[in-house]
Scaffold this active site. Structure first.
Site, PDB file in Angstrom:
ATOM      1  CE  LYS A  81      -3.949   2.084   2.464  1.00  0.00           C
ATOM      2  NZ  LYS A  81      -4.820   2.032   3.651  1.00  0.00           N
TER       3      LYS A  81
ATOM      4  CB  SER B  29      -8.090   3.927   2.465  1.00  0.00           C
ATOM      5  OG  SER B  29      -7.285   3.249   3.403  1.00  0.00           O
TER       6      SER B  29
ATOM      7  CB  SER C 172      -8.585   1.383   5.483  1.00  0.00           C
ATOM      8  OG  SER C 172      -9.197   2.639   5.331  1.00  0.00           O
TER       9      SER C 172
END
Lengths: 484, 485
Positions: free
Chosen positions: A78, A155, A179
């Site tokens: 990420k 997210s 997320s």
């Protein structure tokens, strides 16, 4: 020969050890998928060359029997994790060209275990969003999309989509209010948000410090257990990381869940809950019951306050955490006639709409005259929410609930765009876990009427990820979900 | 306390003053990072990723800074809080990389305490300490290198600070001066802060208001920022109090405000109206857990503490029988007190004190030397006093010996031997000189015997001269009186 990218990490390590295939072959297979899957916009930075170099090193280590535990496993990271020498942007324009000189503890742990990084994954800007649509680099598309492009969730949308479309063996994610779990649910993969303090936050770009936690996102429960073992651990560079030994999560997999008390929170049974999700929930409870677990109703009476509390505390911390992006020392700078003007110009241009909204909300709730009414009160209610779970865990060992009230929706959905509250409502089942600092997993257990994955959530006691893993594996086996 | 009243033609006023003092903590590394705190490094040399707030960096509390602050708290007889909490003070400025300062707000590390100050008239007064909290320093903005650009040096960013807040207990500039000197003496004794106001390792803000004598209400105050010497703080307070009295007597009013001190004119100047104290959006620092100190930890710090100036002074008065004044002077500075004690051990402490405070201090001053660079060691100064006490040399010769000690660094007994300065105490030797002088000066002998008693001094001088100053003056006097009848 089977497609190497179908293999789980457990299978990959076994195959590499037996020299059925090389790390280079495996990496090339993933790179091919990355290239074919660019339409999903999952990667914001690809590291093909360094990945192949690392793969070559891994192959040598397998040859001379010095392979480490994750040797040659290709991962996606990420873009919130700082990676030394690799652009790290938090998917924000303000950090568009930022290349850190340091490595986050979690990614350093993975590198030290022999893993290699294929690239950096898309996400909502500064992890603020639930659909990956706030990314400066554009939304990430859910690989389950058919006629219309669906959101991948957020997210950690890029992480979920990349795992789902087999563009990496597994990925790292972070979870501040859901997320990891929500995109995992939307993309039909498995994700774990560990107990707050289990993984070091050092080198992870901060959103809301008291809620942020890194975790694994992978094809299945076992892979999450393998990855988390290597990601976690006390770190003296993060004063909030826990001085608690990390158990071998893989060891508990397959153990019996007879007699386990599984709590069903009555407050989560809202009429807004998608019918097929409600059904999947019942089904999952049934599966566990058939394995000898005891299903008990529990109450989490302050659930209805979780979202408002979260949307006070998270923006408050974010408004302060993001103050450092001022155009002065790194990141985007747009000059002005004075220092203040430079700040205003740089931040106006560098931050997206949702980030600005949260900075404003956070600044407001901390300002004179409002602090007690908002921030202090929210902290009090946060303690009540935590207390809810402590009381509930006197009656049960683990909690079963849906991850999200809906399945993936279309990119640009009008109701979400017109009113941010509608977007925030998707976090209704996940934020309490962050507020209470608990560990939780989302794993896919079925499909809704539209043929989209449904995620179930298992919430555990603090630092009891082991119960989550063993229950998760049981559910995974019985649900027999077919991965994309 | 008549001198604390501000008298005008129209009435009598009283000043109310409190201080906020920032003390840079002496520690090897910064309070939340491992970067060095060494002074004098090149710009931006002592800077870590944490200090410049790179993305994803986290603060880690330096235990050394906590020990130093606890030690300071104990030195000021203050309560050490077992639990304190770090907070963020949010504001934007170029020298504040994070966009917030990590400090302590609601729950400081050190609570209430008390300091006894010594006033010039010999009186003492107690000044209350409100709290001490620990926090990080900012970087330095430099505006004078380039007319169009500002430069920033982050070496200071993240250095540990103790912010000490007093109660509004001061009623005069003298009290403030005495307090600052006392505080500086205590932190220097403890080794927790350099206390150098001119270098900025100790910075003082003073809040001043005035009220009619006898009134107990607190009027709006003016805060005077960052004045860089004790003398200037005192000047600034005096000026400000008189200014406010004038404003009130002319029918005006004072608004809460921040003022600057101009050291060229001795005046304070309006800077800005004091912002609402809560505009900083304080909230608990989520990156650091509350600081919890065990009683054992606090005790372990207490055990590391040295004797403080007040205790030392009392001991010098009671054990060494020094006058209060001497003890005060000698104890103001830890190194001086230690030097003195080393020189005085086993000797007449008062005699040693006279030498230290007299010729020795004068020599250091004249040569612009610090104590550690003194050519005269404590042992040698003590030995010099021994030579006098044992009648080896007389007081006058001692001054000459001291001068040679300063030049050569040699021990006094060596100097006495090398130069043949040993005092003559042999009666026969002196008698023969006296005889010679009498023989050579019959006229003066006759005059003396005729009643000119004041010629005795002249005779003594002649004998001393012929003995090259080594004759014992008491013996010379005695023998001359006998021989001259």
């Amino acid at each position: 020969m089977t497609d190497l990218t179908d293999l789980t990490i457990a299978q990959v390590i076994s195959g590499l050890s037996k020299k059925d295939f090389s790390a280079t072959e495996l990496t090339k297979a993933y790179i091919k998928n990355m290239q074919n899957g660019r339409k999903y916009n999952a990667y914001v930075t690809e590291c093909v060359e360094t990945a192949l170099k690392q793969a070559k090193v891994s192959d040598e280590k397998y040859l001379n029997n010095t392979a480490r535990q994750l040797e040659g496993v290709p991962l996606g990271i990420k873009d919130l994790f700082c990676t030394k020498g690799i652009k790290t942007t938090a998917c924000s324009q303000i950090l568009e060209n930022f290349v850190p000189e340091y490595e986050s503890t979690v990614t350093a742990n993975l590198l030290n275990a022999g893993a290699l990084f294929l690239g950096k994954l898309n996400m909502d800007e500064f992890a603020m969003g639930g659909s990956n649509e706030t990314s400066f680099f554009g939304p990430c598309i859910n690989p389950w999309s058919k006629d219309v492009d669906l959101i991948s969730g957020g997210s950690s949308g890029g992480s979920a989509a990349a795992v789902c479309a087999k563009m990496c063996a597994a990925a790292t994610g972070t979870d501040t209010g859901g997320s990891i779990r929500q995109p995992a649910a939307y993309c039909g993969i498995t994700g774990v948000k560990p107990t707050y303090g289990r993984c070091s936050r050092y080198g992870i770009i901060a959103f809301a410090s008291s809620l942020d936690q890194a975790g694994p996102m992978a094809k299945d429960v076992t892979d999450c257990a393998i990855l988390l073992k290597h990601m976690a651990g006390f770190d003296e560079k993060d004063s909030t990381s826990a001085k608690i030994e990390v158990p071998d999560f893989v060891k508990v997999l397959g153990s019996d869940i007879r007699g386990l008390k599984v709590g069903i929170p009555i407050e989560y049974r809202s009429d807004k809950l998608n019918l097929s999700i409600a059904k999947a929930w019942d089904l999952a409870a049934d599966m566990l019951r058939k394995r000898g677990a005891e299903i008990v109703d529990i109450s989490l009476p302050h659930t209805k306050y979780a979202l408002p509390v979260y949307y006070i505390i998270a923006p408050a911390e974010a408004s302060s955490n993001l103050a450092r992006y001022d155009g002065l020392r790194y990141g985007k700078r747009i000059d002005g006639n004075s220092l203040d003007e430079m700040y205003i110009n740089s931040r106006t241009a560098g931050f997206g709409k949702e980030v600005k909204r949260r900075i404003m909300v956070g600044t407001y709730v901390l300002s004179a005259g409002y602090y007690d009414a908002y921030y202090v009160k929210a902290q009090k209610v946060r303690r009540l929410i935590r207390q809810d779970f402590i009381s509930a865990f006197e009656k049960c060992d683990i909690i079963l609930a849906p991850t999200s009230p809906t399945t993936a929706f279309a990119i640009g959905d009008k109701s979400m765009q017109s009113n941010p509250i509608n977007m925030y409502l998707n976090d209704v089942f996940t934020v309490s876990v962050n507020l209470a600092g608990l560990p939780a997993m989302s794993l896919p257990t079925g499909l809704c009427e539209q043929g989209l994955p449904i995620g179930m959530q298992l919430i555990g006691k603090p630092f009891d990820e082991e119960t989550i893993f063993k229950t998760g594996l049981a559910l995974e086996q019985d649900a027999n979900f077919k991965r994309k | 306390m008549a001198e604390n009243i501000i008298k005008t033609q129209n009435g009598e006023w009283e000043m109310v003053c409190g201080l906020e003092i920032h003390c840079q903590i002496i520690s090897k590394s910064k309070i939340f990072s491992s970067a060095s705190t060494e002074y004098g490094a090149d710009a931006n040399e002592n800077v870590s990723f944490v200090d410049v707030a790179m993305p994803g960096m986290l603060p880690v509390l330096n235990e050394e800074c906590v020990r130093q602050a606890v030690k300071t708290g104990l030195g000021l007889n203050a309560k050490i809080n077992n639990r304190s909490v770090f907070s963020r003070k949010n504001y934007f400025y170029a020298d504040l990389p994070q966009g917030y300062q990590i400090t302590q707000y609601e729950y400081p590390l050190v609570g209430e305490g008390e300091v006894v100050i010594d006033l010039p008239n010999g009186e003492t007064r107690k000044i209350g300490i409100e709290r001490i909290h620990i926090e990080q320093d900012t970087g330095k903005s430099i505006h004078d290198i380039n007319p169009k650009k500002s430069y920033i040096d982050y070496n200071r960013a993240g250095v540990g600070l103790m912010e000490l807040v007093t109660k509004p207990d001061f009623r005069s500039a003298e009290e403030v001066g005495a307090f600052l000197k006392k505080l500086r003496s205590i932190v220097r004794y403890l080794g927790t802060c350099d206390g150098n106001m001119d270098e900025g390792s100790m910075r003082c803000d003073a809040s001043v208001s005035v009220r009619p004598l006898g009134s107990l209400d607190l009027r709006p105050r003016a805060e005077i920022k960052n004045v860089n010497s004790v003398k200037f703080v005192m000047q600034a307070i005096d000026y400000e109090a008189k200014r406010q009295v004038e404003v009130y007597e002319n029918g005006g009013s004072i608004e809460q405000q921040t003022r600057n001190f101009d050291q060229n004119t001795g005046e304070t100047k309006f800077l800005r109206v004091k912002e609402n104290a809560n505009e900083y959006r304080y909230f608990p620092e989520p990156d650091l857990p509350p600081l919890v100190l065990s009683d054992e930890f606090i005790e372990s710090v207490r055990n590391e503490m040295c004797e403080l100036p007040d205790t030392k002074k009392e001991r010098f008065v009671h054990e060494l029988k020094l006058p209060h004044y001497d003890a005060s002077v000698l104890c103001e500075n830890k190194e001086t007190a230690e030097f003195f004690e080393k020189a005085a051990t086993g000797r007449d402490a008062k005699k040693v004190a006279n030498w230290v405070m007299g010729d020795f201090f004068a020599m250091l001053n004249a040569k612009h030397l610090s104590l550690e660079n003194s050519p005269v060691s404590a042992e040698n100064l003590g030995a010099l006093v021994d030579l006098i006490s044992n009648n080896i040399i007389n007081g006058k010769t001692a001054k000459d010996v001291f001068a040679i000690m300063v030049e050569t660094g040699k021990a006094p007994d060596v100097i006495v031997e090398e130069n043949g300065l040993r005092q003559v105490t042999d009666t026969k030797a002196i008698e023969s000189i006296v005889d010679a002088v009498i023989k050579e000066n019959p006229d003066n002998v006759a005059a003396y015997k005729g009643g000119k008693q004041n010629l005795m001094g002249w005779f003594v001088g002649q004998v001393m001269k012929q003995s090259k100053g080594t004759a014992n003056p008491a013996l010379v006097n005695q023998i001359l009186k006998e021989k001259l009848g």
